[in-house]
Enzyme design. Sequence first.
Site, PDB file in Angstrom:
ATOM      1  N   HIS A  43      -2.421   8.670   6.266  1.00 57.39           N
ATOM      2  CA  HIS A  43      -1.484   7.552   6.440  1.00 57.39           C
ATOM      3  C   HIS A  43      -2.309   6.279   6.605  1.00 57.39           C
ATOM      4  O   HIS A  43      -3.386   6.290   7.194  1.00 57.39           O
ATOM      5  CB  HIS A  43      -0.610   7.814   7.674  1.00 57.39           C
ATOM      6  CG  HIS A  43       0.525   6.856   7.795  1.00 57.39           C
ATOM      7  ND1 HIS A  43       0.368   5.565   8.241  1.00 57.39           N
ATOM      8  CD2 HIS A  43       1.842   6.984   7.474  1.00 57.39           C
ATOM      9  CE1 HIS A  43       1.541   4.951   8.215  1.00 57.39           C
ATOM     10  NE2 HIS A  43       2.453   5.787   7.750  1.00 57.39           N
TER      11      HIS A  43
ATOM     12  N   GLU B 167       2.718   4.900  -0.465  1.00 53.35           N
ATOM     13  CA  GLU B 167       3.182   3.978   0.568  1.00 53.35           C
ATOM     14  C   GLU B 167       2.403   2.660   0.470  1.00 53.35           C
ATOM     15  O   GLU B 167       1.287   2.555   1.009  1.00 53.35           O
ATOM     16  CB  GLU B 167       2.953   4.581   1.957  1.00 53.35           C
ATOM     17  CG  GLU B 167       3.685   5.873   2.205  1.00 53.35           C
ATOM     18  CD  GLU B 167       3.998   6.067   3.687  1.00 53.35           C
ATOM     19  OE1 GLU B 167       5.162   6.274   4.001  1.00 53.35           O
ATOM     20  OE2 GLU B 167       3.070   5.967   4.510  1.00 53.35           O
TER      21      GLU B 167
HETATM   22  C1  PEP Z   1       5.661   5.267   7.432  1.00 52.73           C
HETATM   23  O1  PEP Z   1       5.366   5.227   8.599  1.00 52.73           O
HETATM   24  O2  PEP Z   1       5.114   6.096   6.703  1.00 52.73           O
HETATM   25  C2  PEP Z   1       6.686   4.353   6.926  1.00 52.73           C
HETATM   26  C3  PEP Z   1       6.946   4.363   5.650  1.00 52.73           C
HETATM   27  O3  PEP Z   1       7.299   3.537   7.848  1.00 52.73           O
HETATM   28  P1  PEP Z   1       8.640   2.654   7.611  1.00 52.73           P
HETATM   29  O4  PEP Z   1       9.647   3.554   6.964  1.00 52.73           O
HETATM   30  O5  PEP Z   1       9.045   2.229   8.982  1.00 52.73           O
HETATM   31  O6  PEP Z   1       8.260   1.522   6.728  1.00 52.73           O
END
Ligand code: PEP
Length: 250
Positions: free
Chosen positions: A97, A167
């Site tokens: 992450h 992400e």
């Molecule tokens: C995450 O923590 O992986 C994330 C995508 O957070 P959020 O949905 O709050 O943007």
Amino acid sequence: MSKKLLIAGNWKLNGEKKDISFIKNLLKFHSKKLTKKVDILICPPFTLIDKFCQLTQRSNIEIGGQDCSENETGAYTGEVSANMLNDLNATYCIVGHSERRLYHNENNNLLNKKILNIQKNNIKAILCIGESLSDRKQSKTLRVLGNQLKGALKNNINPNLLEIAYEPIWAIGTGLVPEYSDIEEVHDYISKKLEDFYGKRSKKIRILYGGSVNAKNVFSILSLNNVNGALIGGASLKIKDMKSILKQFI
Ligand code: PEP
């Protein structure tokens, strides 16, 4: 081939004993009809994994870790191993992450060791990759993602125990979401890269999107090409939000 969706909640540094009510509520809410279409995964802090696994053991709700050590056992104070997660019946573990990469200096070599250990313990690894805003502004997104994939997926990673979460760092917790065409471009790129690495075996790997997913945008995002699920932070913490998200897929 259309893949079953995976909707995963990443609780980060949130969750106490009282939040057992979340799982009890989710257990009442989930149905065969829903879990036929969607795999549901909750990744609470380590302190809640045992209890959550016990509560969900006869259900279709999966419980996972948010990270684990690259080591099996030994003098590594404060660490939790993949073997320990397996011992509790956790079935997934998030790796890489952006918060781990940023605050704990985790690099692709280390993530590769973590994935190997996770898979050795028969747990599915969810590898997170993502570009910074400056990468995106300089049109470096695909190159950055390609390097993250190449670095973390070397040394015979097993594609049957692997999911990828795209992400964008600038979309996490900010309320910002990329243009849908940009999400599709990236997911298409990841899908092609995985095919280069694993051939036909890549077809089983789900590519999740993460970054400010909520009940309003989840259906549109998960309808995009090559988007096979979502990794959700903030909106996965409240049962009301999670139910609003999940019920769209019944
Ligand atoms: C995450 O923590 O992986 C994330 C995508 O957070 P959020 O949905 O709050 O943007």
